[in-house]
Design a protein around this motif. Structure first.
Motif, mmCIF file in Angstrom:
data_model
loop_
_atom_site.group_PDB
_atom_site.id
_atom_site.type_symbol
_atom_site.label_atom_id
_atom_site.label_comp_id
_atom_site.label_asym_id
_atom_site.label_seq_id
_atom_site.Cartn_x
_atom_site.Cartn_y
_atom_site.Cartn_z
ATOM 1 N N GLN A 1 10.732 9.726 1.910
ATOM 2 C CA GLN A 1 9.190 9.504 1.669
ATOM 3 C C GLN A 1 8.681 8.407 1.332
ATOM 4 O O GLN A 1 9.218 7.823 0.232
ATOM 5 C CB GLN A 1 8.788 10.742 1.110
ATOM 6 N N ALA A 2 7.487 8.046 1.629
ATOM 7 C CA ALA A 2 6.761 6.907 1.126
ATOM 8 C C ALA A 2 5.830 7.301 0.008
ATOM 9 O O ALA A 2 5.145 8.406 0.097
ATOM 10 C CB ALA A 2 5.917 6.038 2.213
ATOM 11 N N ALA A 3 5.942 6.490 -1.181
ATOM 12 C CA ALA A 3 5.129 6.773 -2.080
ATOM 13 C C ALA A 3 3.675 5.681 -1.755
ATOM 14 O O ALA A 3 3.877 4.591 -1.537
ATOM 15 C CB ALA A 3 5.646 6.335 -3.583
ATOM 16 N N ASP A 4 2.584 6.260 -2.289
ATOM 17 C CA ASP A 4 1.303 5.559 -2.101
ATOM 18 C C ASP A 4 1.137 4.476 -3.168
ATOM 19 O O ASP A 4 1.164 4.933 -4.341
ATOM 20 C CB ASP A 4 0.136 6.438 -1.688
ATOM 21 N N SER B 1 -1.572 1.801 -4.774
ATOM 22 C CA SER B 1 -3.239 1.505 -4.691
ATOM 23 C C SER B 1 -3.376 0.643 -6.101
ATOM 24 O O SER B 1 -2.816 0.645 -7.130
ATOM 25 C CB SER B 1 -4.023 2.693 -4.792
ATOM 26 N N VAL C 1 0.625 4.569 -8.377
ATOM 27 C CA VAL C 1 1.756 5.016 -7.639
ATOM 28 C C VAL C 1 1.613 6.162 -7.464
ATOM 29 O O VAL C 1 1.840 7.093 -8.450
ATOM 30 C CB VAL C 1 3.154 4.664 -8.119
ATOM 31 N N ASP C 2 1.133 7.103 -6.096
ATOM 32 C CA ASP C 2 0.951 8.270 -6.223
ATOM 33 C C ASP C 2 0.089 8.885 -7.248
ATOM 34 O O ASP C 2 0.143 9.839 -7.635
ATOM 35 C CB ASP C 2 1.922 9.218 -5.821
ATOM 36 N N ASP D 1 0.826 -1.279 0.059
ATOM 37 C CA ASP D 1 -0.042 0.035 0.074
ATOM 38 C C ASP D 1 0.844 1.181 -0.184
ATOM 39 O O ASP D 1 0.320 2.364 -0.217
ATOM 40 C CB ASP D 1 -0.949 -0.087 1.131
ATOM 41 N N SER D 2 2.200 1.280 0.251
ATOM 42 C CA SER D 2 3.051 2.056 0.044
ATOM 43 C C SER D 2 4.365 1.533 -0.146
ATOM 44 O O SER D 2 4.758 0.409 0.200
ATOM 45 C CB SER D 2 3.193 3.174 1.199
#
Length: 167
Positions: free
Chosen positions: A127-130, A132, A140-141, A119-120
């Motif tokens: 930083q973390a990229a989301d 989904s 991705v983001d 999920d990330s």
């Protein structure tokens, strides 16, 4: 859920097959050089390669790795607001460019079959990229993953249709 993952992988691989230059690098499962070599050999990544050069990241992304790169196409860079790319490529904006590019890089090799389980993802810039899965596609983001598992000697490339930006 397992069927969904298999379907997503099939869709992603179909996208890879639709990208001839990338498919050539992927044939036979053999890596065709470093991440930078693979990107430089593909006309869809001229802007990405220029940005990597301007940021001074060629040596790093040509290094041992391994790395996973969510690589925006030239069309993805063209979606940025007018003047943004030109501004980022200026020497005085190198730190900002590095932050953006390293946001597209995840340490280690993360293949498509593993991406769909996340999920990330923690990026090199800290930083973390989301991540989904929406309607049969991986994002991705918010950027669509349009080709996956392009092998390089020092990692793997997943192609995205939008430049993702850190906070």
């Amino acid at each position: 859920m397992n069927l969904l993952r298999k379907s997503l992988l099939a869709l992603a691989l179909a996208g890879l097959a639709a990208t001839p230059a990338l498919a050539d690098h992927h044939k036979g499962g053999k890596a065709a050089g470093t991440i930078v070599d693979v990107a430089a050999a593909n006309a869809d990544f001229e802007t990405l390669v220029a940005a990597v050069q301007a940021a001074g990241l060629v040596e790093t992304l040509s290094g041992t790795g391994p790395f996973t790169v969510f690589a925006p196409t030239d069309e993805a860079f063209a979606k940025l607001p007018a003047g943004t790319l030109e501004s980022l490529l200026l020497p005085e904006n190198k730190d900002q460019l590095v932050a953006i590019l390293t946001y597209h890089v995840v340490p280690g090799k993360v293949y498509a079959a593993d991406v769909v389980k996340l999920d990330s993802a923690a990026t090199v810039n800290g930083q973390a990229a989301d991540i989904s899965v929406e309607g049969g596609s991986v994002k991705v983001d918010g950027a669509n993953v349009i080709a996956t598992d392009v092998k390089a000697s020092n990692g793997v490339i997943h192609v995205i249709d939008t430049v993702i930006l850190p906070d």
